[in-house]
Design a protein around this motif. Structure first.
Motif, PDB file in Angstrom:
ATOM      1  N   TYR A  44       0.663  -1.521   0.199  1.00  0.00           N
ATOM      2  CA  TYR A  44      -0.098  -0.344   0.007  1.00  0.00           C
ATOM      3  C   TYR A  44       1.068   1.047  -0.016  1.00  0.00           C
ATOM      4  O   TYR A  44       2.125   1.329   0.724  1.00  0.00           O
ATOM      5  N   HIS A  45       0.667   2.112  -0.541  1.00  0.00           N
ATOM      6  CA  HIS A  45       0.972   3.052  -0.784  1.00  0.00           C
ATOM      7  C   HIS A  45       0.201   4.362   0.246  1.00  0.00           C
ATOM      8  O   HIS A  45      -1.067   4.803  -0.242  1.00  0.00           O
ATOM      9  N   ILE A  50       5.483   3.780   2.156  1.00  0.00           N
ATOM     10  CA  ILE A  50       4.884   2.428   1.723  1.00  0.00           C
ATOM     11  C   ILE A  50       4.461   1.655   2.611  1.00  0.00           C
ATOM     12  O   ILE A  50       5.680   0.835   3.749  1.00  0.00           O
ATOM     13  N   VAL A  51       3.750   0.121   2.775  1.00  0.00           N
ATOM     14  CA  VAL A  51       3.349  -1.226   3.429  1.00  0.00           C
ATOM     15  C   VAL A  51       2.721  -1.838   3.184  1.00  0.00           C
ATOM     16  O   VAL A  51       3.023  -2.225   2.518  1.00  0.00           O
ATOM     17  N   ILE A  52       4.158  -2.613   3.807  1.00  0.00           N
ATOM     18  CA  ILE A  52       3.773  -4.367   2.879  1.00  0.00           C
ATOM     19  C   ILE A  52       3.346  -5.350   4.387  1.00  0.00           C
ATOM     20  O   ILE A  52       4.135  -5.299   5.229  1.00  0.00           O
ATOM     21  N   ARG A  53       2.104  -5.833   3.424  1.00  0.00           N
ATOM     22  CA  ARG A  53       1.562  -7.076   4.663  1.00  0.00           C
ATOM     23  C   ARG A  53       1.431  -7.977   3.912  1.00  0.00           C
ATOM     24  O   ARG A  53       1.243  -8.314   3.016  1.00  0.00           O
ATOM     25  N   LYS A  54       1.396  -9.174   5.158  1.00  0.00           N
ATOM     26  CA  LYS A  54       0.925 -10.626   4.739  1.00  0.00           C
ATOM     27  C   LYS A  54      -0.499 -10.695   4.459  1.00  0.00           C
ATOM     28  O   LYS A  54      -0.877 -11.442   3.759  1.00  0.00           O
ATOM     29  N   THR A  55      -1.582 -10.227   5.282  1.00  0.00           N
ATOM     30  CA  THR A  55      -2.551  -9.878   5.241  1.00  0.00           C
ATOM     31  C   THR A  55      -3.579  -8.519   4.676  1.00  0.00           C
ATOM     32  O   THR A  55      -2.850  -7.834   4.880  1.00  0.00           O
ATOM     33  N   PRO A  56      -4.491  -9.004   3.833  1.00  0.00           N
ATOM     34  CA  PRO A  56      -5.208  -7.395   3.187  1.00  0.00           C
ATOM     35  C   PRO A  56      -5.417  -6.735   4.040  1.00  0.00           C
ATOM     36  O   PRO A  56      -5.986  -6.442   5.180  1.00  0.00           O
ATOM     37  N   ALA A  64     -10.202   4.746   5.872  1.00  0.00           N
ATOM     38  CA  ALA A  64     -10.101   5.694   4.511  1.00  0.00           C
ATOM     39  C   ALA A  64     -10.899   7.076   4.348  1.00  0.00           C
ATOM     40  O   ALA A  64     -10.017   7.357   3.099  1.00  0.00           O
ATOM     41  N   ALA A  65     -11.619   7.409   5.115  1.00  0.00           N
ATOM     42  CA  ALA A  65     -10.944   8.595   5.312  1.00  0.00           C
ATOM     43  C   ALA A  65     -10.627   9.792   5.342  1.00  0.00           C
ATOM     44  O   ALA A  65      -9.918  10.450   4.885  1.00  0.00           O
ATOM     45  N   LYS A  66      -8.875   9.123   6.139  1.00  0.00           N
ATOM     46  CA  LYS A  66      -8.182   9.821   5.758  1.00  0.00           C
ATOM     47  C   LYS A  66      -6.558   9.748   5.369  1.00  0.00           C
ATOM     48  O   LYS A  66      -6.309  10.807   4.608  1.00  0.00           O
ATOM     49  N   ILE A  67      -6.813   9.223   4.043  1.00  0.00           N
ATOM     50  CA  ILE A  67      -6.550   8.358   3.450  1.00  0.00           C
ATOM     51  C   ILE A  67      -6.884   9.437   1.987  1.00  0.00           C
ATOM     52  O   ILE A  67      -7.001   9.918   1.102  1.00  0.00           O
ATOM     53  N   ALA A  68      -8.978   9.222   2.338  1.00  0.00           N
ATOM     54  CA  ALA A  68      -8.999  10.185   0.974  1.00  0.00           C
ATOM     55  C   ALA A  68      -9.323  11.900   1.744  1.00  0.00           C
ATOM     56  O   ALA A  68      -8.960  12.546   0.625  1.00  0.00           O
ATOM     57  N   PHE A  69      -9.056  12.099   2.970  1.00  0.00           N
ATOM     58  CA  PHE A  69      -9.177  13.224   3.112  1.00  0.00           C
ATOM     59  C   PHE A  69      -7.775  14.385   2.342  1.00  0.00           C
ATOM     60  O   PHE A  69      -7.601  15.233   2.265  1.00  0.00           O
ATOM     61  N   SER A  97      -8.449  -0.130  -4.368  1.00  0.00           N
ATOM     62  CA  SER A  97      -7.111   0.112  -4.821  1.00  0.00           C
ATOM     63  C   SER A  97      -6.997  -0.248  -2.888  1.00  0.00           C
ATOM     64  O   SER A  97      -5.823  -1.583  -3.215  1.00  0.00           O
ATOM     65  N   TYR A  98      -7.532   0.117  -2.231  1.00  0.00           N
ATOM     66  CA  TYR A  98      -7.122   0.115  -0.623  1.00  0.00           C
ATOM     67  C   TYR A  98      -7.935  -1.500  -0.287  1.00  0.00           C
ATOM     68  O   TYR A  98      -6.594  -2.133   0.995  1.00  0.00           O
ATOM     69  N   PHE A  99      -9.205  -1.902   0.036  1.00  0.00           N
ATOM     70  CA  PHE A  99      -9.798  -2.749   0.579  1.00  0.00           C
ATOM     71  C   PHE A  99     -10.124  -4.018  -0.514  1.00  0.00           C
ATOM     72  O   PHE A  99     -10.994  -3.770  -1.483  1.00  0.00           O
ATOM     73  N   PHE A 100      -9.755  -5.566  -0.595  1.00  0.00           N
ATOM     74  CA  PHE A 100      -8.912  -6.283  -0.863  1.00  0.00           C
ATOM     75  C   PHE A 100     -11.165  -6.935  -0.435  1.00  0.00           C
ATOM     76  O   PHE A 100     -11.356  -6.784   0.174  1.00  0.00           O
TER      77      PHE A 100
END
Length: 166
Positions: A44-45, A50-56, A64-69, A97-100
């Motif tokens: 995720y950017h 940049i965040v790397i995760r094993k799980t979504p 989501a609001a923080k990213i949108a803001f 994009s962010y939530f699968f």
């Protein structure tokens, strides 16, 4: 938190396009649960990280609001206003994009929940809005004092016409 300073390798492909690669310490990769058999990763950017995760990421309306803001603020910094329908498109893109694994029928409910959080944070911050039956705009309330949608649209139309003449 562990930290390490690394370099990014830049590679040219056969077609001439540029790619990049970062070599992560194998202990970190194993700590996150990755192996040669389990290689699927979610990247995720988020803002300047940049965040790397094993799980979504699990859907969280505040996240989501923080990213949108942040994205909406970028648009306002360029255009000086944003229309409500543009905000909805930004939120839709973030959710996709962010939530699968969010089903199509759930997306509209998620968009509505993010809008409510985002709108509250807009009002608490430095933004104001004007609304009529068809449109709603957000703008910097320290810079502008619009009372109607028509006022806002006329002002920015005049500004655009001035730029064209110059």
């Amino acid at each position: 938190m562990k930290a390490k300073k690394l370099n990014i390798s830049f590679l040219k492909s056969g077609s001439g396009s540029l790619n990049s690669r970062i070599m992560l310490p194998i202990t970190w990769v194993r700590d996150l649960g990755f192996s040669q058999e389990e290689r699927e990763v979610y990247i995720y950017h988020l803002g300047d990280e940049i965040v790397i995760r094993k799980t979504p990421l699990v859907f969280d309306k505040k996240e989501a609001a923080k990213i949108a803001f942040e994205e909406v603020e970028q648009v306002i910094s360029i255009k000086e206003y944003i229309e409500y329908v543009e905000i909805i498109e930004i939120i839709r893109a973030i959710i996709e994009s962010y939530f699968f694994n969010i089903e199509e029928k759930q997306k509209n409910n998620k968009i509505i929940s993010v809008i409510s959080v985002l709108r509250d944070s807009f009002i608490d911050k430095k933004y104001e809005f004007v609304i009529d039956n068809n449109k709603q705009y957000f703008f910097d309330k320290k810079k502008y004092k619009f009372k109607t949608v028509e006022e806002l649209e006329n002002y920015f139309q005049e500004e655009e016409n001035k730029e064209i003449k110059e």
